[in-house]
Write a protein that holds these residues in place. Structure first.
Motif, PDB file in Angstrom:
ATOM      1  N   LEU A 113       0.815  -1.218   0.000  1.00  0.00           N
ATOM      2  CA  LEU A 113       0.000   0.000   0.000  1.00  0.00           C
ATOM      3  C   LEU A 113       0.846   1.264   0.000  1.00  0.00           C
ATOM      4  CD1 LEU A 113      -2.950  -0.794   2.468  1.00  0.00           C
ATOM      5  CD2 LEU A 113      -2.879  -1.016  -0.024  1.00  0.00           C
ATOM      6  N   GLY A 114       2.071   1.177   0.517  1.00  0.00           N
ATOM      7  CA  GLY A 114       2.935   2.351   0.575  1.00  0.00           C
ATOM      8  C   GLY A 114       2.324   3.513   1.337  1.00  0.00           C
ATOM      9  N   PRO A 115       1.784   3.293   2.533  1.00  0.00           N
ATOM     10  CA  PRO A 115       1.161   4.380   3.289  1.00  0.00           C
ATOM     11  C   PRO A 115       2.203   5.319   3.888  1.00  0.00           C
ATOM     12  CG  PRO A 115       1.268   2.434   4.659  1.00  0.00           C
ATOM     13  CD  PRO A 115       1.809   2.043   3.312  1.00  0.00           C
ATOM     14  N   ARG A 116       1.728   6.481   4.372  1.00  0.00           N
ATOM     15  CA  ARG A 116       2.633   7.395   5.074  1.00  0.00           C
ATOM     16  C   ARG A 116       3.009   6.857   6.448  1.00  0.00           C
ATOM     17  NH1 ARG A 116      -0.173  11.882   6.274  1.00  0.00           N
ATOM     18  NH2 ARG A 116      -2.168  11.028   5.538  1.00  0.00           N
ATOM     19  N   GLY A 117       2.234   5.941   6.946  1.00  0.00           N
ATOM     20  CA  GLY A 117       2.525   5.300   8.220  1.00  0.00           C
ATOM     21  C   GLY A 117       1.508   4.210   8.471  1.00  0.00           C
ATOM     22  N   ALA A 118       1.884   3.252   9.312  1.00  0.00           N
ATOM     23  CA  ALA A 118       0.983   2.155   9.641  1.00  0.00           C
ATOM     24  C   ALA A 118       1.161   1.769  11.099  1.00  0.00           C
ATOM     25  CB  ALA A 118       1.228   0.951   8.733  1.00  0.00           C
ATOM     26  N   ALA A 119       0.102   1.196  11.668  1.00  0.00           N
ATOM     27  CA  ALA A 119       0.133   0.741  13.056  1.00  0.00           C
ATOM     28  C   ALA A 119      -0.651  -0.553  13.158  1.00  0.00           C
ATOM     29  CB  ALA A 119      -0.477   1.795  13.985  1.00  0.00           C
ATOM     30  N   VAL A 120      -0.091  -1.516  13.864  1.00  0.00           N
ATOM     31  CA  VAL A 120      -0.755  -2.805  14.061  1.00  0.00           C
ATOM     32  C   VAL A 120      -0.640  -3.196  15.522  1.00  0.00           C
ATOM     33  CG1 VAL A 120      -0.701  -5.272  13.541  1.00  0.00           C
ATOM     34  CG2 VAL A 120      -0.397  -3.615  11.700  1.00  0.00           C
ATOM     35  N   MET A 121      -1.760  -3.636  16.100  1.00  0.00           N
ATOM     36  CA  MET A 121      -1.759  -4.160  17.463  1.00  0.00           C
ATOM     37  C   MET A 121      -2.521  -5.472  17.482  1.00  0.00           C
ATOM     38  SD  MET A 121      -3.467  -2.630  20.968  1.00  0.00           S
ATOM     39  CE  MET A 121      -2.268  -1.316  21.181  1.00  0.00           C
ATOM     40  N   LEU A 122      -1.941  -6.479  18.132  1.00  0.00           N
ATOM     41  CA  LEU A 122      -2.616  -7.753  18.340  1.00  0.00           C
ATOM     42  C   LEU A 122      -2.764  -8.004  19.830  1.00  0.00           C
ATOM     43  CD1 LEU A 122      -0.821 -10.150  15.800  1.00  0.00           C
ATOM     44  CD2 LEU A 122      -2.726  -8.590  15.392  1.00  0.00           C
ATOM     45  N   ASP A 123      -3.936  -8.486  20.225  1.00  0.00           N
ATOM     46  CA  ASP A 123      -4.234  -8.804  21.617  1.00  0.00           C
ATOM     47  C   ASP A 123      -4.811 -10.212  21.626  1.00  0.00           C
ATOM     48  OD1 ASP A 123      -5.158  -8.995  24.215  1.00  0.00           O
ATOM     49  OD2 ASP A 123      -6.026  -6.986  24.268  1.00  0.00           O
ATOM     50  N   ALA A 124      -4.094 -11.166  22.212  1.00  0.00           N
ATOM     51  CA  ALA A 124      -4.513 -12.556  22.090  1.00  0.00           C
ATOM     52  C   ALA A 124      -4.247 -13.360  23.355  1.00  0.00           C
ATOM     53  CB  ALA A 124      -3.795 -13.215  20.912  1.00  0.00           C
ATOM     54  N   GLU A 125      -5.030 -14.429  23.522  1.00  0.00           N
ATOM     55  CA  GLU A 125      -4.791 -15.398  24.589  1.00  0.00           C
ATOM     56  C   GLU A 125      -4.194 -16.652  23.966  1.00  0.00           C
ATOM     57  OE1 GLU A 125      -7.044 -17.942  28.147  1.00  0.00           O
ATOM     58  OE2 GLU A 125      -8.178 -16.500  26.938  1.00  0.00           O
ATOM     59  N   HIS A 126      -3.132 -17.149  24.573  1.00  0.00           N
ATOM     60  CA  HIS A 126      -2.408 -18.292  24.036  1.00  0.00           C
ATOM     61  C   HIS A 126      -2.758 -19.562  24.811  1.00  0.00           C
ATOM     62  CE1 HIS A 126       0.620 -16.127  21.412  1.00  0.00           C
ATOM     63  NE2 HIS A 126      -0.019 -15.136  22.031  1.00  0.00           N
ATOM     64  N   MET A 127      -3.285 -20.547  24.077  1.00  0.00           N
ATOM     65  CA  MET A 127      -3.678 -21.791  24.714  1.00  0.00           C
ATOM     66  C   MET A 127      -2.476 -22.573  25.241  1.00  0.00           C
ATOM     67  SD  MET A 127      -6.944 -21.675  24.543  1.00  0.00           S
ATOM     68  CE  MET A 127      -6.824 -19.872  24.589  1.00  0.00           C
ATOM     69  N   CYS A 128      -1.271 -22.272  24.721  1.00  0.00           N
ATOM     70  CA  CYS A 128      -0.087 -22.959  25.247  1.00  0.00           C
ATOM     71  C   CYS A 128       0.208 -22.524  26.683  1.00  0.00           C
ATOM     72  CB  CYS A 128       1.127 -22.723  24.355  1.00  0.00           C
ATOM     73  SG  CYS A 128       1.587 -20.998  24.137  1.00  0.00           S
ATOM     74  N   MET A 129      -0.394 -21.396  27.092  1.00  0.00           N
ATOM     75  CA  MET A 129      -0.277 -20.965  28.491  1.00  0.00           C
ATOM     76  C   MET A 129      -1.482 -21.393  29.318  1.00  0.00           C
ATOM     77  SD  MET A 129       1.303 -17.100  28.382  1.00  0.00           S
ATOM     78  CE  MET A 129       1.139 -16.965  30.169  1.00  0.00           C
ATOM     79  N   SER A 130      -2.665 -21.420  28.708  1.00  0.00           N
ATOM     80  CA  SER A 130      -3.866 -21.709  29.491  1.00  0.00           C
ATOM     81  C   SER A 130      -4.218 -23.196  29.530  1.00  0.00           C
ATOM     82  CB  SER A 130      -5.060 -20.922  28.939  1.00  0.00           C
ATOM     83  OG  SER A 130      -5.298 -21.231  27.584  1.00  0.00           O
ATOM     84  N   MET A 131      -3.884 -23.952  28.464  1.00  0.00           N
ATOM     85  CA  MET A 131      -4.237 -25.369  28.407  1.00  0.00           C
ATOM     86  C   MET A 131      -3.132 -26.274  28.928  1.00  0.00           C
ATOM     87  SD  MET A 131      -6.029 -25.507  24.626  1.00  0.00           S
ATOM     88  CE  MET A 131      -6.162 -27.292  24.671  1.00  0.00           C
TER      89      MET A 131
END
Length: 207
Positions: A153-171
């Motif tokens: 896309l060649g934007p002037r700027g970009a931002a990405v945020m991921l918020d997740a629960e990991h089953m390798c920690m909970s299971m």
């Protein structure tokens, strides 16, 4: 030879392409794992399980057969001169940890500052899916999404945020239920201007 056997491009340039085993070989591997757990792969309830697992893997890891360029190649330039933040938040995703092959599940928030047109909003959700449907780490997934946006896309700027629960920690392991892992990355104007970062966090609802 199985018609599906073909070169397989993996997550990043540091790994070399490999060749897919046949469907029969994949099903045999599932039978082996069932036996290793202590169950009988020949009992009635498990007879069709190898075929079902291989079919499910085809869906869960479909991202290996997709490329972000085909998703982001079409843009729209008639946007009335709009050049402010475009944010798509709360994009649901599920991926699989490359260390234990168990799921991590969460939401992605993607923003960019247009340079020469915008992309269809649904395309950003599809972009997340392309990379999420591979064996992943959350950090790598975050980087791949924003790198693809910058490249195609060649934007002037970009931002990405991921918020997740990991089953390798909970299971397994520490059995820590409800723990959330947050990763984010900024490029361009977002990386250079703290006010733009604050605007992103405010719009996502994290501040």
């Amino acid at each position: 030879m199985d018609a599906r056997v073909k070169p397989l491009e993996v997550n990043a340039v540091e790994a070399q392409p490999t060749t897919r085993p046949s469907r029969a070989e994949a099903e045999a591997a599932v039978r082996t794992l069932i036996a290793w757990t202590g169950d009988n792969p020949d009992r009635e309830g498990l007879l069709e399980t190898p075929a079902r697992v291989v079919k499910a893997f085809g869906e869960l890891y479909a991202g290996y057969d997709q490329h972000p360029k085909t998703i982001l190649e079409r843009t729209f330039k008639e946007v009335g001169g709009y050049d402010d933040i475009v944010l798509v938040r709360d994009i649901p995703f599920h991926s699989h940890c490359e260390h234990h092959m168990v799921p991590f599940i969460g939401k992605a928030h993607i923003a960019y500052l247009p340079h020469d047109g915008v992309v269809g909003l649904s395309k950003l959700a599809r972009l997340v899916e392309v990379f999420a449907r591979r064996l992943q780490t959350q950090e790598n997934l975050t980087a791949q999404i924003i790198d693809a946006i910058n490249e195609h896309l060649g934007p002037r700027g970009a931002a990405v945020m991921l918020d997740a629960e990991h089953m390798c920690m909970s299971m397994r392991g520490v059995h820590a239920h409800g723990v959330s892992t947050v990763t984010h990355r900024f490029t361009g104007v977002f990386a250079e201007d703290r006010q733009e970062q604050d605007r992103f966090f405010a719009m996502v609802g994290k501040r």
